[in-house]
Design a protein around this motif. Structure first.
Motif, PDB file in Angstrom:
ATOM      1  N   LYS A  51      54.339  32.490  39.684  1.00 45.43           N
ATOM      2  CA  LYS A  51      54.646  33.287  38.492  1.00 45.43           C
ATOM      3  C   LYS A  51      56.135  33.537  38.334  1.00 45.43           C
ATOM      4  O   LYS A  51      56.627  33.741  37.230  1.00 45.43           O
ATOM      5  N   PHE A  60      58.730  31.438  39.464  1.00 47.18           N
ATOM      6  CA  PHE A  60      59.595  30.267  39.339  1.00 47.18           C
ATOM      7  C   PHE A  60      59.001  29.107  38.537  1.00 47.18           C
ATOM      8  O   PHE A  60      59.689  28.147  38.263  1.00 47.18           O
ATOM      9  N   TYR A  89      52.841  20.660  35.401  1.00 44.29           N
ATOM     10  CA  TYR A  89      53.211  20.613  36.823  1.00 44.29           C
ATOM     11  C   TYR A  89      52.827  19.272  37.439  1.00 44.29           C
ATOM     12  O   TYR A  89      53.353  18.894  38.475  1.00 44.29           O
ATOM     13  N   THR A  96      52.474  23.763  50.079  1.00 43.42           N
ATOM     14  CA  THR A  96      53.126  24.767  49.244  1.00 43.42           C
ATOM     15  C   THR A  96      52.509  24.855  47.845  1.00 43.42           C
ATOM     16  O   THR A  96      52.114  23.844  47.279  1.00 43.42           O
ATOM     17  N   ARG A 144      54.317  25.866  45.245  1.00 38.10           N
ATOM     18  CA  ARG A 144      55.373  25.281  44.394  1.00 38.10           C
ATOM     19  C   ARG A 144      55.692  23.882  44.893  1.00 38.10           C
ATOM     20  O   ARG A 144      56.011  23.694  46.067  1.00 38.10           O
ATOM     21  N   VAL A 145      55.636  22.942  43.979  1.00 33.42           N
ATOM     22  CA  VAL A 145      55.976  21.573  44.355  1.00 33.42           C
ATOM     23  C   VAL A 145      57.442  21.521  44.781  1.00 33.42           C
ATOM     24  O   VAL A 145      57.845  20.703  45.606  1.00 33.42           O
ATOM     25  N   ALA A 146      58.249  22.427  44.253  1.00 31.38           N
ATOM     26  CA  ALA A 146      59.670  22.511  44.615  1.00 31.38           C
ATOM     27  C   ALA A 146      59.866  22.620  46.124  1.00 31.38           C
ATOM     28  O   ALA A 146      60.816  22.073  46.677  1.00 31.38           O
ATOM     29  N   ASP A 147      58.980  23.342  46.792  1.00 30.49           N
ATOM     30  CA  ASP A 147      59.208  23.705  48.189  1.00 30.49           C
ATOM     31  C   ASP A 147      58.777  22.638  49.194  1.00 30.49           C
ATOM     32  O   ASP A 147      58.824  22.860  50.393  1.00 30.49           O
TER      33      ASP A 147
END
Lengths: 455, 169
Positions: free
Chosen positions: A153, A155, A166, A264, A266-269
């Motif tokens: 929520k 980021f 996503y 994760t 978040r795919v970012a992480d």
């Protein structure tokens, strides 16, 4: 590079064998106002009790249940906390212990795994696993927003408010890294929606063409509407047992092996990791691939799916997935997530995923067909029920009951549909072993279940 | 004790009658409307969101000498998941390269930007993660260099206060 601790890679060892003997589900629809949620759940539960050739009456089976694992994705959708208590009471199962399970899109798989753990540990001999989702109380765009709150929520959610956004960056990345064409992606949608034509419960069956898929409205580039699953109202149930109970209840019990993995939200992480190798993958086989991409799983693959398969194949003693599995049911919420998973579970080595479709292996009549049920794209994604329904579809294939549950006029009438004149059986001849993947988030939770003929 | 306890009470309905949304079958579907505000904390990550309003990208780094990874996190996190040490704030470059992208065409309700727009995932030198944002102008290509822009005036106090633009040349 992140490495795993030796202890972290221990393969689960169940204290008792676990079996699946029966499954049931509702028809799946976008809008299902004729029934309240608990009434829908009862419909699938009764189908499980009454229509699976079990050797006890529904009342006798009910009297054997000792534990229930319930899957529900989102309290938002149900607009009801403690739905589990309402359903459990409605099914007349008080005071038996029940657990509500929530792992996003993998909720159904996680509920089966939870029920299996109860059997394996000896907590229960007979377990009801049941899941549901009622996604028809809100309009589609509100539903899209609800689902996107299963992204971070702080980021991510505000960046799109729809889950396709996503997955779409993964689709673009995958296309460039592993030479995946839009046509191959579209073929997945054509295949699964086409197979849904044989399923009386399917929400979005259709004989589409690749051109139609690619010309359908864009959700998040490059994912078109026909490449995305829909929101569904419906429910599914399966019955799990220990060995003794399984053979008392059924002449055709199926043994279950199952494990899960996570990564994760978040795919970012996602940081660079070592690749846990499947039993058929020699050390060093991905050195070249990693030298090129510099990053695994990157945006191309799912650590959670790879880890779940890493464990489940070893639990089941499977060495060559493509040779030893007669069919698979994958979590095709999006065409791209389906394709990404082929590498994770070893239907192809990483980097060669598109070939599973292009070779014909993935089709009915092929080496290891996928999503003969119609999958999420063609048949349903009533999220809390999905991984349970997929298991039931694999179970029925192994029991040789595809035609019984898809071809019988009774189910077409229940769904309020006419059985198509060109209805086609998708029973895999002599199916002995199948796998299903239940998948959440952008790969946050994945379960890998394997069902094996046990008579 | 309130006077209401003292005598017979006539109860009044003070709500809003539910509209019947659908009665075209043998059932009623009724509306349950609502409007809700949550009060959400940014907790220990507040410096990141404050940083956006000051034109800075604040990440966190694990500096524990015992840690095997010492990763730099963006999105930041206050605790290192590898060794459980408290991380430290570091300012990271406001330039990067596009790692992945999508065009948001059909968005869920409440979307705060006009659609369509490009969503981008940006790889930043020295950062171990890949940071999601949106592209304010231009067209993304994998590997394209971009720089961050910040909404320092009239900030939204959300992640939407940072975006990316192509670096010319």
């Amino acid at each position: 590079m992140i490495k795993f601790g030796k202890g972290n890679l221990r393969v689960p060892q169940w204290s008792r064998r676990v079996f699946m003997v029966a499954g049931g589900c509702t028809p799946f629809r976008k809008y299902f106002p004729e029934y309240k949620l608990e009434e829908l759940v009862m419909m699938g539960y009764k189908m499980m009790l009454e229509d699976n050739d079990l050797k006890m009456s529904p009342k006798e089976i009910k009297d054997q249940i000792q534990y229930c694992a319930y899957g529900e994705f989102a309290d938002h959708f149900q607009d009801q906390l403690l739905c589990e208590a309402k359903i459990h009471d409605y099914l007349g199962l008080d005071p038996l212990w029940n657990n509500g399970i929530k792992t996003g899109g993998a909720t159904g798989g996680a509920a089966v795994l939870n029920g299996a753990m109860a059997v394996a540990s000896g907590y229960a001999d007979t377990v009801l696993v049941c899941g549901w989702e009622r996604m028809d109380e809100v309009d589609t765009r509100t539903g899209n927003f609800y689902i996107s709150t299963a992204a971070c929520k702080d980021f991510e959610t505000r960046m799109g408010r729809i889950y396709s956004s996503y997955y779409a960056p993964m689709a673009n990345r995958f296309a460039e890294a592993y030479n995946l064409s839009e046509v191959t992606r579209a073929k997945v949608a054509v295949k699964n929606r086409g197979y849904a034509m044989s399923n009386p419960n399917a929400q979005q069956p259709g004989h589409h063409t690749v051109e139609e898929v690619l010309e359908s409205r864009m959700s998040a580039y490059p994912l078109r509407f026909l490449e995305c699953c829909a929101m569904t109202a419906g429910s599914a149930s399966v019955l799990l047992c220990n060995e003794e109970m399984a053979y008392k209840l059924s002449d055709h019990p199926v043994e279950l092996f199952m494990a899960g993995g996570t990564h994760t939200l978040r795919v970012a992480d996602r940081r660079h990791m070592e690749i846990p190798l499947l039993p058929n993958e020699p050390e060093g086989m991905y050195d070249d691939l990693l030298a090129e991409s510099g990053r695994w799983p990157g945006f191309e693959s799912f650590l959670a799916a790879r880890f779940a398969a890493y464990l489940a194949y070893r639990m089941a003693g499977i060495k060559e997935p493509l040779d030893e599995l007669d069919l698979v049911e994958l979590h095709d919420a999006f065409t791209i997530s389906d394709i990404q998973t082929y590498g994770d579970i070893g239907l192809r080595p990483y980097g060669q995923e598109p070939d599973y479709i292009e070779s014909g292996d993935a089709y009915y009549g092929g080496k290891c067909p996928s999503n003969l049920s119609g999958g999420l794209l063609g048949t349903m994604h009533a999220v809390g029920a999905t991984g349970i329904w997929q298991a039931a579809e694999v179970l029925w294939q192994i029991q040789g009951k595809y035609d019984k549950f898809h071809g019988d006029e009774k189910w077409w009438q229940r769904a309020g549909k006419e059985k198509p004149a060109d209805w086609k059986s998708l029973q895999v001849p002599d199916a002995k072993q199948g796998l299903w993947i239940s998948h959440a988030g952008v790969g946050s939770h994945v379960t890998c279940g394997i069902l094996r003929k046990a008579w | 004790m309130s006077k209401a306890y003292e005598g017979p009470l006539a109860t009044k309905f003070i709500g809003t009658p539910s509209e019947i949304y659908d009665d075209k079958g043998d059932f009623w579907v009724v509306d349950f409307p609502r409007s809700i505000t949550h009060h959400h904390t940014y907790g220990l990550l507040t410096p990141f969101f404050k940083g956006l309003t000051e034109g800075k990208l604040m990440a966190t780094k694990c500096t524990n000498p015992e840690c095997t990874e010492n990763s730099v996190w963006l999105p930041p996190r206050a605790d290192c998941p590898d060794c459980y040490a408290r991380t430290e704030w570091v300012e990271v470059p406001t330039v990067g390269k596009i790692y992945a992208y999508t065009m948001l065409d059909y968005a869920g309700i409440g979307i705060e930007m006009e659609t369509p727009y490009w969503q981008v995932d940006v790889q930043i030198e020295g950062v171990d993660t890949i940071f999601k944002g949106y592209l304010k102008q231009g067209k993304p290509v994998t590997g394209m260099p971009v720089k961050a822009e910040f909404r320092t005036e009239n900030p939204t106090h959300t992640i939407l206060d940072v975006c990316w633009v192509p670096i010319e040349g």
